[in-house]
Motif scaffolding. Structure first.
Motif, mmCIF file in Angstrom:
data_model
loop_
_atom_site.group_PDB
_atom_site.id
_atom_site.type_symbol
_atom_site.label_atom_id
_atom_site.label_comp_id
_atom_site.label_asym_id
_atom_site.label_seq_id
_atom_site.Cartn_x
_atom_site.Cartn_y
_atom_site.Cartn_z
ATOM 1 N N UNK A 377 0.841 -1.205 0.000
ATOM 2 C CA UNK A 377 0.000 0.000 0.000
ATOM 3 C C UNK A 377 0.868 1.245 0.000
ATOM 4 N N UNK A 378 1.890 1.255 0.844
ATOM 5 C CA UNK A 378 2.809 2.394 0.901
ATOM 6 C C UNK A 378 3.523 2.585 -0.430
ATOM 7 N N UNK A 379 3.956 1.490 -1.053
ATOM 8 C CA UNK A 379 4.651 1.581 -2.336
ATOM 9 C C UNK A 379 3.772 2.179 -3.423
ATOM 10 N N UNK A 380 2.507 1.764 -3.477
ATOM 11 C CA UNK A 380 1.578 2.280 -4.491
ATOM 12 C C UNK A 380 1.295 3.759 -4.264
ATOM 13 N N UNK A 381 0.967 4.132 -3.023
ATOM 14 C CA UNK A 381 0.617 5.525 -2.732
ATOM 15 C C UNK A 381 1.811 6.453 -2.944
ATOM 16 N N UNK A 382 3.005 6.005 -2.550
ATOM 17 C CA UNK A 382 4.193 6.848 -2.701
ATOM 18 C C UNK A 382 4.546 7.031 -4.175
ATOM 19 N N UNK A 383 4.454 5.946 -4.970
ATOM 20 C CA UNK A 383 4.760 6.047 -6.396
ATOM 21 C C UNK A 383 3.780 6.985 -7.094
ATOM 22 N N UNK A 385 2.030 9.533 -5.701
ATOM 23 C CA UNK A 385 2.253 10.907 -5.274
ATOM 24 C C UNK A 385 3.596 11.451 -5.750
ATOM 25 N N UNK A 386 4.566 10.556 -6.035
ATOM 26 C CA UNK A 386 5.889 11.021 -6.466
ATOM 27 C C UNK A 386 5.805 11.756 -7.807
ATOM 28 N N UNK A 387 4.872 11.356 -8.651
ATOM 29 C CA UNK A 387 4.708 12.038 -9.936
ATOM 30 C C UNK A 387 4.347 13.502 -9.705
ATOM 31 N N UNK A 388 3.470 13.752 -8.741
ATOM 32 C CA UNK A 388 3.083 15.133 -8.437
ATOM 33 C C UNK A 388 4.191 15.868 -7.687
ATOM 34 N N UNK A 389 4.964 15.155 -6.876
ATOM 35 C CA UNK A 389 6.050 15.782 -6.120
ATOM 36 C C UNK A 389 7.061 16.428 -7.052
ATOM 37 N N UNK A 390 7.237 15.863 -8.250
ATOM 38 C CA UNK A 390 8.210 16.405 -9.188
ATOM 39 C C UNK A 390 7.739 17.622 -9.939
ATOM 40 N N UNK A 403 -1.894 13.324 -12.006
ATOM 41 C CA UNK A 403 -2.778 12.237 -11.569
ATOM 42 C C UNK A 403 -2.868 11.173 -12.651
ATOM 43 N N UNK A 404 -3.076 11.600 -13.897
ATOM 44 C CA UNK A 404 -3.197 10.645 -14.998
ATOM 45 C C UNK A 404 -1.896 9.875 -15.200
ATOM 46 N N UNK A 405 -0.764 10.581 -15.146
ATOM 47 C CA UNK A 405 0.527 9.895 -15.313
ATOM 48 C C UNK A 405 0.789 8.924 -14.164
ATOM 49 N N UNK A 406 0.380 9.315 -12.954
ATOM 50 C CA UNK A 406 0.548 8.417 -11.818
ATOM 51 C C UNK A 406 -0.251 7.140 -11.968
ATOM 52 N N UNK A 407 -1.499 7.264 -12.437
ATOM 53 C CA UNK A 407 -2.333 6.080 -12.649
ATOM 54 C C UNK A 407 -1.745 5.201 -13.759
ATOM 55 N N UNK A 408 -1.232 5.820 -14.821
ATOM 56 C CA UNK A 408 -0.609 5.043 -15.894
ATOM 57 C C UNK A 408 0.626 4.291 -15.388
ATOM 58 N N UNK A 409 1.400 4.931 -14.524
ATOM 59 C CA UNK A 409 2.573 4.279 -13.950
ATOM 60 C C UNK A 409 2.184 3.048 -13.150
ATOM 61 N N UNK A 410 1.136 3.169 -12.338
ATOM 62 C CA UNK A 410 0.691 2.028 -11.533
ATOM 63 C C UNK A 410 0.138 0.917 -12.413
ATOM 64 N N UNK A 411 -0.649 1.283 -13.428
ATOM 65 C CA UNK A 411 -1.214 0.268 -14.305
ATOM 66 C C UNK A 411 -0.128 -0.481 -15.067
ATOM 67 N N UNK A 412 0.898 0.249 -15.488
ATOM 68 C CA UNK A 412 2.009 -0.380 -16.208
ATOM 69 C C UNK A 412 2.735 -1.403 -15.338
ATOM 70 N N UNK A 423 -3.905 -2.128 -7.098
ATOM 71 C CA UNK A 423 -3.886 -1.090 -8.132
ATOM 72 C C UNK A 423 -5.305 -0.832 -8.631
ATOM 73 N N UNK A 424 -6.081 -1.906 -8.839
ATOM 74 C CA UNK A 424 -7.463 -1.739 -9.308
ATOM 75 C C UNK A 424 -8.284 -0.928 -8.301
ATOM 76 N N UNK A 425 -8.162 -1.294 -7.025
ATOM 77 C CA UNK A 425 -8.905 -0.562 -5.987
ATOM 78 C C UNK A 425 -8.446 0.892 -5.910
ATOM 79 N N UNK A 426 -7.152 1.122 -6.039
ATOM 80 C CA UNK A 426 -6.615 2.478 -5.965
ATOM 81 C C UNK A 426 -7.125 3.322 -7.125
ATOM 82 N N UNK A 427 -7.129 2.741 -8.337
ATOM 83 C CA UNK A 427 -7.617 3.482 -9.504
ATOM 84 C C UNK A 427 -9.090 3.869 -9.338
ATOM 85 N N UNK A 428 -9.888 2.960 -8.801
ATOM 86 C CA UNK A 428 -11.296 3.269 -8.570
ATOM 87 C C UNK A 428 -11.449 4.413 -7.562
#
Length: 498
Positions: A377-383, A385-390, A403-412, A423-428
């Motif tokens: 859970x921590x790995x998904x949330x941090x990855x 949010x890291x897109x926005x941190x930059x 937000x869109x790039x972060x979701x694409x990163x997780x889906x990939x 990832x599915x639950x997070x995207x929803x």
């Protein structure tokens, strides 16, 4: 000197005292140390010393006369008794004549250096809180001050007036804390003496009660040992926790702090959506707040570029930050589990060695299912949010793109780096957030806040303390938490997407 610092001179003394009162409690209980009795009440004001009703004494040491005068002006109306010394030798003489609560010393002075002076104070009066005043960022100077004087904080020239007063207020609180610990030690000593007396009395009972005396003595001894064991553990955790928190506050990088706070809020929301119990959510949230502590000294490009685009130096900082983070807090018993989670939160989902039931080679413990789930859970949330941190900006379109790039990163990475179901639950969850977002900002009062609204700007207290980040979804729990700030200090303007 900043506008904010210059503006302080125009404020009334009443406002200054009100702001200072927020940093420390107004009431204290009597303290007995080495046979002396100290007592203070509300009438003494927020800066009264524990000895009688005298104000706390603050000693400022600097070989530059204008610095001494500037600090004395700064503390006018603050309730402190300010002493000044133009050299380390003069400071030693004053220190012998007065009970000093806080000493603020310049580092570079003729004769006795600031580090040497603070080291002398540390040995002679460990309850005096030590602050270093310096006009440079020399690493060697900082190391010398830490090793010799064990300084509480650094204040650089020129300083911000509000920050200066806040640090001294925290130092006074720390001074009180040290005195309170002595009181607790004195209490333990008295209890031990009473137990010793009790043992003596029991041994003098007549022979008919000998068996009961022996049983009672064993019980008392066992309780005394348990008290001593618990006290040693409490003292160790107390000292280690203070050092860890001071290190974070002193060295904190804005990217690190903001990312960890935003990710912790994301973790809490995601944990609630997954139906995790409160204890499990709190364990992951605690680790999240510290999970980037190992990146405090990392170069800025670590936060601004994707991991795969980092150069060798930046990539080394990224890959090693989990180890550094775990090492920074591993000696704090209450944070050991958080440290393990920091060490493992970047582990891949498809790694066969990181699965529930396997052995953790770093600790020898078995990976529990809740622990592995927390790391993922921590790995998904941090990855995410890291897109926005930059981001270099914070306008609405940039945030939406992040937000869109972060979701694409997780889906990939779903099924390989990340748990696909999580990832599915997070995207929803994020999709529901975005569905509630609008493009127009509106101002609402606290009384009109409703669950489902989304903050259009970061929310702060009336004193400028951040309490909720931009794009936070308003929940019943968040409204209750904001209500406590509203009742105590007030909130700044609340803007939501309408």
């Amino acid at each position: 000197m900043t506008d904010r610092g210059r503006g302080l001179r125009g404020e009334s003394h009443d406002v200054q005292r009100e702001n200072q009162g927020m940093t420390r409690p107004m009431k204290r209980t009597p303290v007995s140390i080495r046979g002396a009795h100290f007592e203070a009440d509300d009438s003494a004001g927020p800066h009264a010393d524990t000895e009688g009703l005298e104000p706390y004494k603050v000693l400022i040491v600097d070989d530059e006369t204008h610095i001494l005068k500037a600090v004395q002006r700064l503390f006018l109306g603050q309730g402190y008794e300010v002493l000044s010394a133009p050299s380390g030798a003069d400071a030693v003489e004053l220190f012998r004549e007065h009970q000093i609560a806080v000493i603020i010393s310049d580092q570079r002075m003729p004769g006795l250096s600031g580090a040497a002076l603070l080291n002398y104070v540390r040995k002679k009066s460990p309850h005096t809180v030590r602050i270093m005043l310096t006009g440079n960022n020399d690493v060697a100077t900082a190391i010398e001050a830490i090793n010799q004087g064990e300084v509480f904080r650094f204040i650089t020239k020129p300083w911000d007036h509000d920050e200066f007063l806040k640090i001294v207020g925290l130092a006074i609180e720390h001074h009180e804390l040290l005195i309170s610990r002595v009181r607790y030690q004195e209490h333990i000593r008295e209890q031990n003496e009473r137990l010793s007396v009790l043992n003596t009395e029991l041994s003098e009972l007549n022979e008919e009660l000998e068996a009961r005396v022996e049983a009672r003595t064993q019980e008392v001894v066992a309780r005394q040992r348990e008290i001593e064991r618990l006290y040693c553990e409490l003292q160790g955790s107390f000292d280690a926790t203070i050092k860890a928190l001071v290190s974070i506050m002193e060295l904190g990088e804005v990217h690190v702090i903001e990312h960890c706070q935003r990710t912790a809020e994301r973790v809490r929301m995601f944990g609630e959506r997954l139906g995790l119990d409160t204890d499990e959510i709190q364990e992951v949230e605690r680790a999240t707040l510290l999970h980037w502590i190992g990146l405090i000294n990392a170069p800025p490009r670590v936060f601004e570029l994707p991991v795969e685009e980092l150069d060798e130096e930046a990539k080394a900082s990224w890959e090693f930050h989990t180890v550094l983070g775990q090492q920074a807090i591993q000696h704090v018993p209450a944070l050991r589990q958080a440290g393990r989670m920091i060490l493992h939160y970047l582990n891949r989902y498809d790694a066969p060695e990181f699965q529930p039931g396997r052995i953790d080679p770093s600790s020898g413990d078995v990976y529990q299912e809740s622990f592995v789930r927390g790391c993922r859970i921590l790995g998904i949330c941090s990855a995410f949010e890291r897109v926005r941190t930059g981001l270099r900006g914070n306008n609405r379109l940039e945030v939406a793109g992040a937000v869109e790039r972060g979701l694409q990163l997780l889906q990939k990475g779903a099924g390989t780096r990340y748990d696909p179901e999580l990832v599915r639950q997070f995207r929803e969850m994020v999709a529901q957030e975005m569905a509630t977002a609008r493009t127009r900002e509106i101002v609402v009062s606290f009384e009109n806040l409703r669950p489902g609204m989304v903050l259009a700007r970061p929310l702060e207290t009336a004193q400028g303390i951040p309490v909720a980040p931009r794009d936070m979804i308003i929940t019943d729990e968040l409204i209750a938490r904001l209500g406590r700030f509203q009742d105590s200090n007030g909130l700044n303007e609340i803007r939501v997407w309408g």
